[in-house]
Design a protein around this motif. Structure first.
Motif, short mmCIF file in Angstrom:
data_model
loop_
_atom_site.label_atom_id
_atom_site.label_comp_id
_atom_site.label_asym_id
_atom_site.label_seq_id
_atom_site.Cartn_x
_atom_site.Cartn_y
_atom_site.Cartn_z
N SER A 219 0.84 -1.20 0.00
CA SER A 219 0.00 0.00 0.00
C SER A 219 0.87 1.24 0.00
N ASN A 220 0.44 2.24 -0.76
CA ASN A 220 1.16 3.50 -0.79
C ASN A 220 0.67 4.38 0.36
N PRO A 221 1.54 4.82 1.27
CA PRO A 221 1.09 5.66 2.38
C PRO A 221 0.43 6.95 1.93
N ILE A 222 0.80 7.46 0.76
CA ILE A 222 0.17 8.68 0.25
C ILE A 222 -1.31 8.43 -0.04
N ASP A 223 -1.60 7.28 -0.67
CA ASP A 223 -2.98 6.96 -1.01
C ASP A 223 -3.81 6.64 0.22
N TYR A 224 -3.21 5.98 1.17
CA TYR A 224 -3.97 5.48 2.32
C TYR A 224 -4.07 6.48 3.45
N LEU A 225 -3.05 7.33 3.64
CA LEU A 225 -3.01 8.20 4.81
C LEU A 225 -3.20 9.68 4.48
N VAL A 226 -2.53 10.17 3.45
CA VAL A 226 -2.47 11.61 3.20
C VAL A 226 -3.62 12.08 2.33
N THR A 227 -3.81 11.45 1.19
CA THR A 227 -4.84 11.91 0.25
C THR A 227 -6.24 11.93 0.86
N PRO A 228 -6.68 10.91 1.61
CA PRO A 228 -8.02 11.01 2.24
C PRO A 228 -8.16 12.19 3.18
N ARG A 229 -7.11 12.51 3.91
CA ARG A 229 -7.18 13.64 4.85
C ARG A 229 -7.26 14.98 4.12
N VAL A 230 -6.52 15.09 3.02
CA VAL A 230 -6.57 16.33 2.24
C VAL A 230 -7.94 16.52 1.61
N ILE A 231 -8.49 15.47 1.03
CA ILE A 231 -9.82 15.57 0.40
C ILE A 231 -10.89 15.88 1.44
N ALA A 232 -10.82 15.22 2.58
CA ALA A 232 -11.82 15.46 3.62
C ALA A 232 -11.77 16.89 4.14
N SER A 233 -10.59 17.41 4.36
CA SER A 233 -10.48 18.79 4.85
C SER A 233 -10.95 19.79 3.80
N SER A 234 -10.65 19.55 2.55
CA SER A 234 -11.05 20.48 1.49
C SER A 234 -12.55 20.49 1.27
N LEU A 235 -13.20 19.36 1.48
CA LEU A 235 -14.65 19.29 1.27
C LEU A 235 -15.44 19.74 2.49
N ALA A 236 -14.94 19.48 3.67
CA ALA A 236 -15.72 19.76 4.88
C ALA A 236 -15.68 21.23 5.28
N LEU A 237 -14.54 21.89 5.10
CA LEU A 237 -14.42 23.27 5.58
C LEU A 237 -15.38 24.25 4.91
#
Length: 350
Positions: A219-237
């Motif tokens: 598993s790529n840590p970028i796909d599993y850890l970082v990208t979901p957090r960036v998308i979630a923050s950009s959509l929720a704020l």
């Protein structure tokens, strides 16, 4: 004492890193100006060496009867081969933490954009982070926005009432909340609550080598850890910003009506006359940019954590501080781009 070519010799080649020892019948040969070769029983050793002025002398070894021929420290390097001193300098040099961590933010942002464009997103983890950033953060954001709105209402009403501008209070509050207060206050709350959690989680995973385990599992840590957090923050704020704007205006109107005797209808009518669609859109754009800054900085600081538990604490604190600085800098840049020149929004409610 006999010559070195006729007897068994023990050669020591000393340096700052260690020494090489040959204890058998060997014959030294010089191939050219930058190579030394040793040929012995069944083996041949050849290695480059800088040309240097040395002194060679033989000392009798009283322990085993052999001779010892040490090569003294070089006095001058004449063929521009890197010396041990220069190698030691570059091996001990390490860039400052703010430099390589700042570069890691840019690299991580580029990797996230590339992975999103390629569609390599872990959607299950994205939904989990979206619930964490959005619904679980609504309470603290709304509470903060309500009290900030009432505090500003007190200041505006006191001054505007003396000037006889009661009908402009709602418009001023609406512009202040939509353009600045709602996106900035919401982002500050999210940076303290969610950004610190992102940095602490990724920092703990980094120092405990869990990210290496993900790589081993494919598993790529970028796909599993970082990208979901960036998308979630950009959509929720952006949605949190709209809710904070609504609660802030509602609390201001209630305070003005109950304490200062200014009708709620006057506040809301003034706000409706002043507000334009671009004011709301600009607030959403700002909050989306702020969300990206918070998530990327926090994840980058967490992924570059070193030093165990102490390093995790330092990374968490530093991530929140850098996120707040980035929010204020981005707020200035976006405000300068969105609201240049003299405004005429308040003329409709005067």
């Amino acid at each position: 004492m006999r010559t070195a070519s006729q007897h068994h010799l023990m050669y020591y080649f000393s340096s700052r890193r260690g020494s090489c020892k040959f204890h058998q019948a060997i014959k030294p040969r010089v191939w050219n100006s930058s190579q030394i070769s040793f040929t012995g029983r069944g083996q041949s050793l050849r290695f480059p060496a800088p040309i240097r002025k040395t002194r060679l002398f033989v000392i009798s070894n009283t322990d085993d009867g052999y001779a010892c021929a040490p090569l003294l420290e070089e006095e001058r390097n004449t063929n521009n081969v890197p010396t041990l001193e220069s190698e030691a300098f570059f091996s001990e040099w390490f860039p400052p933490s703010f430099l390589w961590r700042g570069l890691s933010v840019l690299v991580l942002a580029g990797q996230v954009i590339i992975r999103i464009l390629k569609g390599k997103v872990h959607w299950g983890n994205t939904l989990e982070q979206l619930e964490r950033v959005g619904p679980k953060s609504v309470g603290v954001c709304l509470l903060t926005s309500a009290f900030v709105g009432m505090a500003f209402t007190i200041q505006f009403i006191r001054e505007f009432t003396r000037l006889g501008l009661n009908r402009t209070i709602g418009g001023v509050l609406a512009l202040a909340f939509s353009r600045e207060l709602s996106p900035v206050v919401t982002s500050i709350v999210i940076a303290g609550r969610i950004g610190s959690a992102f940095a602490a989680e990724l920092g703990t995973m980094q120092v405990s080598e869990q990210t290496d385990t993900l790589r081993v599992l494919g598993s790529n840590p970028i796909d599993y850890l970082v990208t979901p957090r960036v998308i979630a923050s950009s959509l929720a704020l952006p949605f949190l910003t709209l809710m904070c704007f609504t609660i802030g205006m509602a609390s201001s109107a209630l305070l003005a009506d109950s304490v200062y005797g200014i009708s709620i209808n006057i506040i809301l009518d003034s706000a409706q006359r002043v507000l334009q669609s671009w004011d709301i859109i600009s607030a959403m754009i700002k909050s989306q940019v702020f969300g990206m800054i918070i998530s990327i900085v926090s994840c980058a600081w967490g992924a570059t954590t070193i030093g165990g538990a102490k390093g995790v604490g330092e990374s968490t604190t530093s991530a929140v501080v850098i996120s707040l600085v980035g929010i204020f800098m981005a707020d200035f840049a976006l405000s300068y781009c969105f609201f240049q020149g003299a405004g005429d929004s308040l003329k409709n409610c005067v």
